[in-house]
Design a protein around this motif. Structure first.
Motif, mmCIF file in Angstrom:
data_model
loop_
_atom_site.group_PDB
_atom_site.id
_atom_site.type_symbol
_atom_site.label_atom_id
_atom_site.label_comp_id
_atom_site.label_asym_id
_atom_site.label_seq_id
_atom_site.Cartn_x
_atom_site.Cartn_y
_atom_site.Cartn_z
ATOM 1 N N MET A 20 0.847 -1.204 0.000
ATOM 2 C CA MET A 20 0.000 0.000 0.000
ATOM 3 C C MET A 20 0.878 1.248 0.000
ATOM 4 S SD MET A 20 -3.275 -0.736 2.422
ATOM 5 C CE MET A 20 -2.345 -1.267 3.843
ATOM 6 N N ALA A 23 2.280 1.802 -3.425
ATOM 7 C CA ALA A 23 1.283 2.332 -4.365
ATOM 8 C C ALA A 23 1.008 3.810 -4.095
ATOM 9 C CB ALA A 23 -0.009 1.520 -4.268
ATOM 10 N N HIS B 67 -5.070 -9.027 8.909
ATOM 11 C CA HIS B 67 -4.443 -10.173 8.263
ATOM 12 C C HIS B 67 -3.654 -10.993 9.259
ATOM 13 C CE1 HIS B 67 -2.090 -6.475 7.566
ATOM 14 N NE2 HIS B 67 -1.003 -7.197 7.764
ATOM 15 N N LYS B 69 -0.725 -14.205 9.407
ATOM 16 C CA LYS B 69 0.126 -15.281 8.916
ATOM 17 C C LYS B 69 -0.019 -16.335 9.990
ATOM 18 C CE LYS B 69 4.182 -13.665 6.676
ATOM 19 N NZ LYS B 69 5.529 -13.137 6.857
ATOM 20 N N MET B 103 -7.281 -11.125 5.375
ATOM 21 C CA MET B 103 -6.334 -11.948 4.631
ATOM 22 C C MET B 103 -5.793 -13.060 5.516
ATOM 23 S SD MET B 103 -4.244 -8.878 2.797
ATOM 24 C CE MET B 103 -5.083 -7.727 1.683
ATOM 25 N N VAL B 105 -2.954 -15.980 5.590
ATOM 26 C CA VAL B 105 -1.746 -16.400 4.877
ATOM 27 C C VAL B 105 -1.148 -17.639 5.526
ATOM 28 C CG1 VAL B 105 0.589 -15.736 4.186
ATOM 29 C CG2 VAL B 105 -1.246 -14.042 4.155
ATOM 30 N N LYS B 112 4.953 -17.743 -4.596
ATOM 31 C CA LYS B 112 4.634 -16.353 -4.286
ATOM 32 C C LYS B 112 3.260 -15.949 -4.798
ATOM 33 C CE LYS B 112 9.300 -14.415 -4.338
ATOM 34 N NZ LYS B 112 10.185 -13.484 -5.037
ATOM 35 N N LEU B 115 0.778 -14.473 -2.299
ATOM 36 C CA LEU B 115 1.276 -13.200 -1.757
ATOM 37 C C LEU B 115 1.184 -12.095 -2.796
ATOM 38 C CD1 LEU B 115 4.353 -14.629 0.148
ATOM 39 C CD2 LEU B 115 2.334 -13.594 1.181
ATOM 40 N N GLN B 116 1.428 -12.475 -4.045
ATOM 41 C CA GLN B 116 1.339 -11.479 -5.116
ATOM 42 C C GLN B 116 -0.088 -10.961 -5.259
ATOM 43 O OE1 GLN B 116 3.212 -13.608 -8.229
ATOM 44 N NE2 GLN B 116 5.121 -12.471 -8.052
ATOM 45 N N ALA B 119 -0.808 -8.661 -2.403
ATOM 46 C CA ALA B 119 -0.136 -7.367 -2.609
ATOM 47 C C ALA B 119 -0.916 -6.530 -3.622
ATOM 48 C CB ALA B 119 1.298 -7.591 -3.081
ATOM 49 N N ALA B 122 -3.803 -4.991 -1.880
ATOM 50 C CA ALA B 122 -3.332 -3.892 -1.029
ATOM 51 C C ALA B 122 -3.066 -2.645 -1.864
ATOM 52 C CB ALA B 122 -2.076 -4.329 -0.280
ATOM 53 N N SER B 123 -2.380 -2.819 -2.994
ATOM 54 C CA SER B 123 -2.056 -1.616 -3.766
ATOM 55 C C SER B 123 -3.292 -1.025 -4.436
ATOM 56 C CB SER B 123 -0.922 -1.863 -4.754
ATOM 57 O OG SER B 123 -1.177 -2.979 -5.511
#
Lengths: 106, 149
Positions: A20, A23, B67, B69, B103, B105, B112, B115-116, B119, B122-123
């Motif tokens: 985040m 981004a 999230h 793990k 999330m 995990v 990956k 996780l990708q 991500a 998230a972005s």
């Protein structure tokens, strides 16, 4: 003014905030017309690793991190703005403005 | 792997009735258990709350991304929820949460891919268009459509 920024983002779990912050830095740097490259140090390891040339050519460095920057010595001698990932997620605009101010010495 | 490959239709909850952050995470943990993504709802819940204790996952704009793990995760995934009311989440901007991406995990994941995809979610949460669309979505189908883009 055109600026070259390099940044590193890293959070505790390495799952969400790292990406985040990446981004949001890109979003607001691009809005200001600045060049930016962001290295992420997350659970997928280091991605988009900055080259020493990227770092040497940058006007300013942003660390958006909640943990230790891996390879911190690569940035020795640079102007560094260090923030937590949450601050960058919350307000990417002010992070970029602060970095720009660091360059102009204001 | 795209976001939509990670978030199955079973993991979309349109009317989550919860009064607190803890209740929301607990109910979604139970749902993940029922859907066989985790093998211990209580254990997973504790792991998510532990992460929550470091810093808030209320990222602002009415969105939270708790999230964990956790060794109790069988397969990494995300569960999406819209809540029936705003939930206090100690958010970065003080806003009450109406949208949750929880999330899960699996720390033993070798590849990956998961996780990708996480991500990527998230972005995209930093993208105003994406956030607006997800807030306006009222049906599971609409949510799927937005996450498929």
């Amino acid at each position: 003014m055109s600026l070259k920024i390099v940044a590193v983002t890293a959070c505790i779990a390495g799952i969400a905030h790292t990406y985040m912050a990446q981004a949001n830095l890109k979003k607001y740097a691009e809005k200001s017309g600045y060049e930016i490259k962001v290295e992420t140090q997350g659970s997928m390891g280091i991605e988009n690793r900055l080259s020493q040339e990227d770092i040497d050519n940058a006007d300013v460095v942003i660390f958006a991190v909640d943990t230790t920057v891996s390879g911190r010595d690569r940035f020795d001698g640079k102007k560094i703005l260090e923030l937590g990932t949450s601050a960058v997620v919350k307000d990417g605009k002010s992070a970029i403005e602060k970095a720009a101010a660091l360059v102009s010495g204001n | 792997m795209q976001i939509i490959d990670l978030i199955s239709q079973k993991n979309i909850v349109m009317n989550l009735d919860a009064k607190t952050e803890q209740e929301a995470i607990k109910k979604l943990s139970i749902k993940l258990f029922e859907n066989d993504y985790i093998n211990n709802a209580g254990g997973f819940y504790d792991d998510v709350l532990e992460r929550e204790s470091y810093t808030t996952t209320g990222i602002g704009n009415g969105i939270a991304i708790p999230h964990g793990k956790s060794d109790y995760v069988n397969e990494s995934t995300v569960i999406f929820a819209k809540t029936t009311e705003g939930i206090e989440w100690n958010s970065l901007d003080g806003s009450k949460v109406r949208i949750i991406f929880l999330m899960a995990v699996n720390p033993r994941d070798k590849g990956k891919e998961h996780l990708q995809a996480l991500a990527k979610i998230a972005s995209r949460l930093m993208d105003d268009h994406f956030v607006r669309a997800i807030k306006e979505a009222n049906t599971t189908e609409e949510v799927i459509q937005i996450l498929s883009k």
